[in-house]
Design a protein around this motif. Structure first.
Motif, mmCIF file in Angstrom:
data_model
loop_
_atom_site.group_PDB
_atom_site.id
_atom_site.type_symbol
_atom_site.label_atom_id
_atom_site.label_comp_id
_atom_site.label_asym_id
_atom_site.label_seq_id
_atom_site.Cartn_x
_atom_site.Cartn_y
_atom_site.Cartn_z
ATOM 1 N N GLN A 182 -7.072 102.051 72.504
ATOM 2 C CA GLN A 182 -6.962 100.865 73.211
ATOM 3 C C GLN A 182 -5.504 100.771 73.962
ATOM 4 O O GLN A 182 -5.276 100.070 74.830
ATOM 5 N N TYR A 203 -16.156 95.888 66.776
ATOM 6 C CA TYR A 203 -15.339 96.536 67.353
ATOM 7 C C TYR A 203 -15.999 97.676 68.107
ATOM 8 O O TYR A 203 -16.432 98.719 67.522
ATOM 9 N N LEU A 226 -15.569 99.343 72.286
ATOM 10 C CA LEU A 226 -14.883 99.278 73.473
ATOM 11 C C LEU A 226 -15.626 98.749 74.814
ATOM 12 O O LEU A 226 -15.153 98.402 75.604
#
Length: 298
Positions: A41, A249, A251
């Motif tokens: 990230q 979690y 993306l």
């Protein structure tokens, strides 16, 4: 009315600091040791120089060129493979957590989850029941299980990896706790059995990975199975008194996806909270580290 999206980060923590992020890496202090790890990230530039990163690093993770899913740690300072840190909050939660340098870059702790540990502890403490039953699925090394147990819950901790469950037992013992029920099982199979048996829980915690395997090789793909899992969880969540915490979690996921999943699978959702978890580095950059949705009827 749309539930407002929140951005949550842990409060002051003596044994943890996110020093800097950027260049697809993060520099973190756990206790007295500073680790350098990949972070997909962190697509921006670092604030500190490469020389400053190197001078502070006690151990760094290097990817295996033959297997990008794994890697190895290199320690210029010869730091120990295993060590401990503490966590405590103003409400009275105290834990000792064992850390280790693993071949998957993880060390047994996700610091951004501290805001959820606090929530779990608070919900169990606020319960009108003695020893409410709490189920922690995909429980990893169990800080959430410890938070629930420390508040007085009857905790069932489930993970598919025996070594991880053993790790959690050490965390429990070193935190001065006992009595957690351990399950090495496939999460979906377990909750379906619980639904058939008519068993219910006053609290359910889910922190599923994007991909995974059960102890019998069962395949888990978040996008394909999380909807079904929540549908079954709605059958085993006590309608009279409950809380549920979903953390993901991925993306490609937003908190709106989590909200839709919850709202379509649960008939009654009260006191909902949704948003992103993040860590603030010492250079004042915010590193996003997952989404959450949680609700409680008390």
């Amino acid at each position: 009315m749309t539930n407002p999206i929140q951005l949550l980060t842990p409060g002051p923590w003596q044994d943890y600091e996110l020093i800097d992020t950027g260049g697809f890496e993060k520099l973190e202090r756990f206790g007295k040791f500073v680790l350098r790890r990949p972070e997909p990230q962190a697509i921006w530039d670092k604030s500190l120089s490469e020389e400053e990163w190197k001078s502070q690093t006690d151990s760094y993770f290097a990817k295996d060129k033959k297997n990008p899913e794994k890697g190895f740690w290199q320690s210029p300072s010869n730091m120990p493979h295993n060590w401990q840190i503490g966590y405590e909050n103003s409400a009275g939660l105290k834990m000792r957590l064992n850390l280790a340098q693993t071949s998957f870059k993880h060390i047994g702790l996700f610091p951004e989850q501290a805001v959820n540990w606090d929530y779990i502890y608070e919900r169990v403490k606020s319960s009108k029941m003695n020893s409410p039953k709490v189920l922690n699925l995909f429980a990893y090394t169990g800080a959430s299980s410890l938070a629930a147990k420390a508040a007085g819950a009857d905790v069932t901790h489930l993970d598919s990896v025996k070594q991880v469950v053993t790790w959690t037992k050490h965390n429990m013992e070193d935190s001065g706790l006992d009595g957690i029920r351990w399950m090495i099982d496939d999460a979906m199979k377990f909750i379906k059995r619980e639904a058939r048996r008519g068993n219910t829980y006053q609290g359910i915690i889910l922190d599923p990975p994007a991909y995974g395997r059960g102890p019998g090789g069962e395949k888990w793909v978040l996008e394909e199975q999380i909807n079904e899992m929540l549908k079954v969880c709605s059958e085993i969540l006590d309608p009279k008194q409950h809380f549920l915490l979903l953390n993901m979690y991925s993306l490609s996921f937003s908190s709106l996806i989590a909200a839709n999943l919850i709202q379509t699978n649960f008939k009654s959702v009260t006191n909902p909270e949704q948003g992103e978890l993040y860590l603030n580095d010492s250079q004042n950059k915010k590193l996003p580290l997952g989404i959450f949705y949680r609700f409680s009827n008390y």
